[in-house]
Motif scaffolding. Structure first.
Motif, PDB file in Angstrom:
ATOM      1  N   ALA A  31     -28.107  -6.022 -19.445  1.00 45.91           N
ATOM      2  CA  ALA A  31     -28.683  -4.678 -19.397  1.00 45.91           C
ATOM      3  C   ALA A  31     -30.054  -4.665 -18.719  1.00 45.91           C
ATOM      4  CB  ALA A  31     -28.787  -4.095 -20.806  1.00 45.91           C
ATOM      5  N   ASP A  32     -30.845  -5.722 -18.956  1.00 41.83           N
ATOM      6  CA  ASP A  32     -32.194  -5.767 -18.385  1.00 41.83           C
ATOM      7  C   ASP A  32     -32.650  -7.212 -18.245  1.00 41.83           C
ATOM      8  OD1 ASP A  32     -34.796  -5.446 -17.551  1.00 41.83           O
ATOM      9  OD2 ASP A  32     -35.411  -4.205 -19.259  1.00 41.83           O
ATOM     10  N   PRO A  33     -32.386  -7.836 -17.096  1.00 41.63           N
ATOM     11  CA  PRO A  33     -32.773  -9.238 -16.891  1.00 41.63           C
ATOM     12  C   PRO A  33     -34.266  -9.495 -17.083  1.00 41.63           C
ATOM     13  CG  PRO A  33     -31.277  -8.521 -15.157  1.00 41.63           C
ATOM     14  CD  PRO A  33     -31.645  -7.300 -15.959  1.00 41.63           C
ATOM     15  N   ALA A  34     -35.094  -8.464 -16.929  1.00 42.37           N
ATOM     16  CA  ALA A  34     -36.540  -8.630 -17.117  1.00 42.37           C
ATOM     17  C   ALA A  34     -36.897  -8.939 -18.570  1.00 42.37           C
ATOM     18  CB  ALA A  34     -37.285  -7.378 -16.650  1.00 42.37           C
ATOM     19  N   LEU A  35     -35.968  -8.703 -19.489  1.00 41.44           N
ATOM     20  CA  LEU A  35     -36.208  -9.010 -20.907  1.00 41.44           C
ATOM     21  C   LEU A  35     -36.105 -10.503 -21.210  1.00 41.44           C
ATOM     22  CD1 LEU A  35     -34.282  -6.240 -22.878  1.00 41.44           C
ATOM     23  CD2 LEU A  35     -36.749  -6.518 -22.628  1.00 41.44           C
ATOM     24  N   ALA A  36     -35.588 -11.293 -20.277  1.00 45.91           N
ATOM     25  CA  ALA A  36     -35.312 -12.716 -20.526  1.00 45.91           C
ATOM     26  C   ALA A  36     -36.448 -13.455 -21.238  1.00 45.91           C
ATOM     27  CB  ALA A  36     -34.930 -13.425 -19.228  1.00 45.91           C
ATOM     28  N   PRO A  37     -37.721 -13.280 -20.859  1.00 46.59           N
ATOM     29  CA  PRO A  37     -38.776 -14.014 -21.572  1.00 46.59           C
ATOM     30  C   PRO A  37     -38.914 -13.625 -23.046  1.00 46.59           C
ATOM     31  CG  PRO A  37     -39.585 -13.179 -19.470  1.00 46.59           C
ATOM     32  CD  PRO A  37     -38.244 -12.552 -19.703  1.00 46.59           C
ATOM     33  N   TRP A  38     -38.374 -12.472 -23.425  1.00 50.06           N
ATOM     34  CA  TRP A  38     -38.473 -11.986 -24.807  1.00 50.06           C
ATOM     35  C   TRP A  38     -37.160 -12.127 -25.566  1.00 50.06           C
ATOM     36  CZ3 TRP A  38     -43.040 -11.808 -26.662  1.00 50.06           C
ATOM     37  CH2 TRP A  38     -44.116 -11.543 -25.831  1.00 50.06           C
ATOM     38  N   LEU A  39     -36.308 -13.017 -25.079  1.00 50.68           N
ATOM     39  CA  LEU A  39     -35.036 -13.249 -25.762  1.00 50.68           C
ATOM     40  C   LEU A  39     -34.952 -14.706 -26.192  1.00 50.68           C
ATOM     41  CD1 LEU A  39     -32.758 -10.997 -23.545  1.00 50.68           C
ATOM     42  CD2 LEU A  39     -33.663 -10.482 -25.816  1.00 50.68           C
ATOM     43  N   GLY A  40     -33.772 -15.268 -26.201  1.00 54.00           N
ATOM     44  CA  GLY A  40     -33.568 -16.591 -26.770  1.00 54.00           C
ATOM     45  C   GLY A  40     -33.611 -17.719 -25.772  1.00 54.00           C
ATOM     46  N   TYR A  57     -37.182 -14.965 -29.319  1.00 58.89           N
ATOM     47  CA  TYR A  57     -37.658 -13.676 -29.812  1.00 58.89           C
ATOM     48  C   TYR A  57     -36.476 -12.729 -29.958  1.00 58.89           C
ATOM     49  CZ  TYR A  57     -41.796 -15.864 -27.844  1.00 58.89           C
ATOM     50  OH  TYR A  57     -42.776 -16.762 -27.544  1.00 58.89           O
ATOM     51  N   LYS A  58     -36.676 -11.705 -30.763  1.00 60.58           N
ATOM     52  CA  LYS A  58     -35.631 -10.707 -30.959  1.00 60.58           C
ATOM     53  C   LYS A  58     -35.888  -9.486 -30.081  1.00 60.58           C
ATOM     54  CE  LYS A  58     -34.894 -12.379 -35.630  1.00 60.58           C
ATOM     55  NZ  LYS A  58     -35.005 -12.082 -37.056  1.00 60.58           N
ATOM     56  N   GLY A  59     -36.742  -9.652 -29.091  1.00 59.36           N
ATOM     57  CA  GLY A  59     -37.065  -8.579 -28.164  1.00 59.36           C
ATOM     58  C   GLY A  59     -38.550  -8.572 -27.864  1.00 59.36           C
ATOM     59  N   PRO A  60     -38.972  -7.720 -26.934  1.00 63.41           N
ATOM     60  CA  PRO A  60     -40.383  -7.642 -26.562  1.00 63.41           C
ATOM     61  C   PRO A  60     -41.219  -7.040 -27.685  1.00 63.41           C
ATOM     62  CG  PRO A  60     -39.138  -5.919 -25.450  1.00 63.41           C
ATOM     63  CD  PRO A  60     -38.141  -6.768 -26.196  1.00 63.41           C
ATOM     64  N   PRO A  61     -42.540  -7.129 -27.552  1.00 58.03           N
ATOM     65  CA  PRO A  61     -43.395  -6.541 -28.598  1.00 58.03           C
ATOM     66  C   PRO A  61     -43.160  -5.038 -28.727  1.00 58.03           C
ATOM     67  CG  PRO A  61     -44.713  -7.394 -26.741  1.00 58.03           C
ATOM     68  CD  PRO A  61     -43.297  -7.717 -26.475  1.00 58.03           C
ATOM     69  N   ASP A  62     -43.219  -4.560 -29.967  1.00 63.46           N
ATOM     70  CA  ASP A  62     -43.067  -3.124 -30.188  1.00 63.46           C
ATOM     71  C   ASP A  62     -44.418  -2.426 -29.965  1.00 63.46           C
ATOM     72  OD1 ASP A  62     -44.597  -3.472 -32.539  1.00 63.46           O
ATOM     73  OD2 ASP A  62     -42.877  -3.263 -33.883  1.00 63.46           O
ATOM     74  N   ALA A  63     -44.458  -1.129 -30.191  1.00 60.29           N
ATOM     75  CA  ALA A  63     -45.670  -0.341 -29.934  1.00 60.29           C
ATOM     76  C   ALA A  63     -46.848  -0.788 -30.785  1.00 60.29           C
ATOM     77  CB  ALA A  63     -45.383   1.141 -30.157  1.00 60.29           C
ATOM     78  N   ALA A  64     -46.571  -1.395 -31.942  1.00 66.07           N
ATOM     79  CA  ALA A  64     -47.632  -1.871 -32.828  1.00 66.07           C
ATOM     80  C   ALA A  64     -48.061  -3.301 -32.496  1.00 66.07           C
ATOM     81  CB  ALA A  64     -47.176  -1.782 -34.277  1.00 66.07           C
ATOM     82  N   GLY A  65     -47.437  -3.925 -31.492  1.00 67.76           N
ATOM     83  CA  GLY A  65     -47.804  -5.289 -31.106  1.00 67.76           C
ATOM     84  C   GLY A  65     -47.075  -6.377 -31.876  1.00 67.76           C
ATOM     85  N   ARG A  66     -45.990  -6.036 -32.521  1.00 65.71           N
ATOM     86  CA  ARG A  66     -45.219  -6.994 -33.327  1.00 65.71           C
ATOM     87  C   ARG A  66     -44.082  -7.596 -32.501  1.00 65.71           C
ATOM     88  NH1 ARG A  66     -41.958  -6.039 -39.006  1.00 65.71           N
ATOM     89  NH2 ARG A  66     -40.330  -7.564 -38.576  1.00 65.71           N
ATOM     90  N   THR A  82     -47.580 -19.520 -29.175  1.00 65.03           N
ATOM     91  CA  THR A  82     -48.482 -19.609 -28.018  1.00 65.03           C
ATOM     92  C   THR A  82     -48.006 -18.682 -26.908  1.00 65.03           C
ATOM     93  OG1 THR A  82     -49.105 -21.869 -28.566  1.00 65.03           O
ATOM     94  CG2 THR A  82     -49.425 -21.193 -26.279  1.00 65.03           C
ATOM     95  N   GLN A  83     -46.699 -18.714 -26.611  1.00 66.83           N
ATOM     96  CA  GLN A  83     -46.150 -17.838 -25.576  1.00 66.83           C
ATOM     97  C   GLN A  83     -46.343 -16.375 -25.938  1.00 66.83           C
ATOM     98  OE1 GLN A  83     -42.469 -20.807 -24.571  1.00 66.83           O
ATOM     99  NE2 GLN A  83     -42.014 -18.660 -24.524  1.00 66.83           N
ATOM    100  N   ALA A  84     -46.094 -16.021 -27.173  1.00 66.05           N
ATOM    101  CA  ALA A  84     -46.224 -14.620 -27.579  1.00 66.05           C
ATOM    102  C   ALA A  84     -47.667 -14.151 -27.467  1.00 66.05           C
ATOM    103  CB  ALA A  84     -45.705 -14.429 -29.006  1.00 66.05           C
TER     104      ALA A  84
END
Length: 170
Positions: free
Chosen positions: A54-63, A82-91, A117-119
């Motif tokens: 759906a969105d290859p740009a998400l790769a760094p925020w996945l498994g 990760y279970k996805g990119p950071p949310d609006a609150a930075g989580r 460290t990556q996050a």
């Protein structure tokens, strides 16, 4: 010990669906004593695969597949990410699973520290959350050793009682 995280690709996830031999051929690593690690079933693979398509740009925020030197050979020993990119609150939420045979070698500690460290390299991230079954004493100790603080408990219909750990940006 030099542990690496190799980001999931559609090709690797498809190969993993066939078997460990095919996964290792795609990754160019040695085959582990058994596969898969806990929490790495078909549904999880399909979810990550769908996200990548759906969105290859998400790769760094996945498994990722966890690669570690075992008996002088790079070997796939688990999954993490990760279970996805950071949310609006930075989580951001992290997860990790190692094959039982490769635990208690410092691999998990390295993986969790690498994920943190990556996050935190992303200015949007202010908080990292990790959940682990309450009876996974070693996993809870690993998170605490890595600076995470127990923030509470929650009940999941599939996984039971989970300990919720948080690491805040320092």
């Amino acid at each position: 010990m030099s542990v690496r995280l190799v980001g999931f690709t559609v090709a690797a996830l498809d190969a993993e669906g066939v078997g460990a031999t095919e996964l290792c051929a795609v990754l160019g690593v040695s085959q582990p004593v058994d596969w898969p690690p806990p929490f790495s079933d078909r549904d999880v693979r399909h979810w990550f695969r769908a996200q990548l398509l759906a969105d290859p740009a998400l790769a760094p925020w996945l498994g990722s597949h966890v690669i570690a030197p075992i008996d002088c050979a790079d070997t796939v020993v688990g999954t993490a990410g990760y279970k996805g990119p950071p949310d609006a609150a930075g989580r951001v939420d992290i997860g990790y699973a190692l094959i039982t045979s490769y635990r208690r070698r410092g691999i998990g500690t390295q993986v969790v520290r690498m994920l943190a460290t990556q996050a935190f390299a992303d200015a949007r991230v202010s908080r990292i959350v990790a959940e682990t079954p309450g009876d996974f004493v070693a996993s809870r100790g690993l998170l605490e050793k890595s600076g995470f603080q127990l923030s509470g408990w929650r009940t999941d219909p599939e996984d039971g009682t989970l300990a919720v750990y948080v690491l805040e940006r320092g």
